[in-house]
Design a protein around this motif. Structure first.
Motif, PDB file in Angstrom:
ATOM      1  N   ASP A 288       0.878  -1.172   0.000  1.00  0.00           N
ATOM      2  CA  ASP A 288       0.000   0.000   0.000  1.00  0.00           C
ATOM      3  C   ASP A 288       0.911   1.216   0.000  1.00  0.00           C
ATOM      4  OD1 ASP A 288      -1.617   2.200   0.503  1.00  0.00           O
ATOM      5  OD2 ASP A 288      -2.858   1.171   1.988  1.00  0.00           O
ATOM      6  N   ASN A 290       0.570   4.437  -0.511  1.00  0.00           N
ATOM      7  CA  ASN A 290       0.195   5.674   0.173  1.00  0.00           C
ATOM      8  C   ASN A 290       0.386   5.574   1.675  1.00  0.00           C
ATOM      9  OD1 ASN A 290      -0.998   7.625  -1.901  1.00  0.00           O
ATOM     10  ND2 ASN A 290      -2.007   5.710  -2.435  1.00  0.00           N
ATOM     11  N   GLU A 291       0.013   4.444   2.256  1.00  0.00           N
ATOM     12  CA  GLU A 291       0.192   4.286   3.693  1.00  0.00           C
ATOM     13  C   GLU A 291       1.642   3.984   4.045  1.00  0.00           C
ATOM     14  OE1 GLU A 291      -1.275   1.411   7.379  1.00  0.00           O
ATOM     15  OE2 GLU A 291      -2.400   1.417   5.490  1.00  0.00           O
ATOM     16  N   ALA A 295       4.250   5.904   6.801  1.00  0.00           N
ATOM     17  CA  ALA A 295       4.481   5.121   8.015  1.00  0.00           C
ATOM     18  C   ALA A 295       5.965   4.876   8.257  1.00  0.00           C
ATOM     19  CB  ALA A 295       3.734   3.797   7.926  1.00  0.00           C
ATOM     20  N   THR A 320       4.154  -2.275   9.097  1.00  0.00           N
ATOM     21  CA  THR A 320       3.568  -1.377   8.105  1.00  0.00           C
ATOM     22  C   THR A 320       3.599  -2.029   6.722  1.00  0.00           C
ATOM     23  OG1 THR A 320       5.698  -0.301   7.698  1.00  0.00           O
ATOM     24  CG2 THR A 320       4.322   0.626   9.430  1.00  0.00           C
TER      25      THR A 320
END
Length: 367
Positions: A288, A290-291, A295, A320
């Motif tokens: 992911d 974007n995350e 993170a 993460t």
């Protein structure tokens, strides 16, 4: 352009495509409008070729004569035999050994050890070159530093960097394509890696020990205090050869940037787990972008006294998501790790103030 005396605002494009800029002839645009139009039409060009300068006229193409390059370092005259100065083979051996052993003596005790010379570790080391009084040893198990940052995703050469990490590329002087308001593209990942590596190697306060493995941590008085090292080939063959005892390097701060799980990946957090210094090691999650990148920066921190995590090794401890072939977080995580190290040494980073104080920046849970 005949309507507006602005040819001098065009970049000097000695190599590259011809640029056609069309403007209404009845209108004389202000320089700001012209600047925006130029940027829009030149967005396909690497940034280094788009620097606006009033002293950069459009190059003439009238003459087909060969270009004569003037240099303070002229090429050798190859019309005559090229002969090297004489040397004894034993002198070569002595020179290499003397210099390397002197480095081992000098860096047996240092301020910061950076374990892992991938994109995060090299970015960390580069940031620490700005502090010449901080002695830094970089340990890399591979012969070639750089980790996975010699290529982009799936063996493709381009490197995608999400903004605002492009400012780090600007600082390093690395050109890129502005393909979006949200990200830039470096034409080859190796351009980033070779540039930051060369700057690290030139610094007087940093020494790279490649083909060297960090086999273990020095841990005393409740604090990580250095690395247990060995030649990487010895480390990889402990099971096939008789035991070969290691060396040690002491440090005040240890930055582990060993990447995600692999043969030697995430070795720092794996050792913390086996020592009981962290309660669990969830490993990185599914992709992911974007995350993941936000993170990684958030959790780049001093996870146990004396040990800072950077880069994808952070994801192994914090759980993460993985980010795939975007590299901005690796660069900025390395920078933040350097700032954490400086603060652990009692030095206030000069580029940021009071943004990552020990009581304020986020940490993965080690309870």
């Amino acid at each position: 352009l005949a309507c507006f005396p602005a040819p001098s605002l065009l970049p000097s494009l000695s190599r590259g495509p011809t640029v056609l800029l069309t403007l209404p002839l009845h209108h004389s645009p202000p320089k700001t409008m012209l600047s925006k139009l130029l940027r829009r039409q030149l967005s396909c060009l690497p940034k280094a070729a788009r620097s606006f300068s009033s002293s950069s006229p459009v190059p003439s193409t009238e003459s087909a004569d060969p270009v004569v390059v003037k240099s303070d370092f002229p090429a050798p005259d190859f019309s005559r035999p090229y002969t090297f100065a004489p040397i004894r083979e034993s002198d070569v051996s002595r020179a290499m050994t003397r210099r390397y052993m002197q480095d081992m003596l000098d860096f047996a005790e240092c301020d910061v050890i950076v374990s892992g010379a991938g994109s995060a570790g090299l970015s960390c080391a580069y940031e620490l070159t700005k502090y010449p009084d901080v002695k830094v040893a970089v340990i890399e198990q591979n012969v070639a530093p750089g980790g996975g940052a010699w290529l982009g995703g799936q063996l493709m050469s381009a490197m995608v960097v999400r903004r605002p990490a492009d400012k780090f590329l600007d600082e390093l002087g690395i050109p890129y394509y502005e393909e979006s308001d949200d990200y830039v593209v470096v034409k080859h990942a190796a351009l980033f890696t070779s540039t930051v590596l060369s700057k690290v190697l030139k610094a007087d306060n940093v020494k790279l020990f490649n083909a060297t493995a960090a086999e273990d941590l020095i841990f005393k008085n409740g604090r990580v205090a250095g690395a247990v090292t060995n030649w990487a080939l010895v480390t990889l063959n402990h099971d096939t050869q008789s035991c070969m005892d290691p060396q040690v390097m002491e440090s005040k701060v240890y930055v582990s940037a060993c990447g995600h799980d692999g043969p030697m990946g995430a070795s720092g957090v794996k050792r913390l787990m086996s020592m009981g210094l962290v309660s669990k090691l969830p490993g990185m999650g599914c992709l992911d972008m974007n995350e993941a990148e936000d993170a990684i920066i958030k959790y780049t921190s001093e996870v146990v006294p004396g040990m800072i995590l950077a880069g994808m090794e952070v994801a192994e401890l914090a759980g993460t998501p993985r980010m795939g072939p975007t590299f901005g977080a690796m660069m900025i995580s390395g920078q933040k790790a350097a700032h954490c190290a400086l603060q652990s040494l009692g030095i206030q980073p000069s580029t940021i103030k009071d943004q990552i104080e020990a009581d304020n920046y986020a940490r993965p849970s080690t309870a």
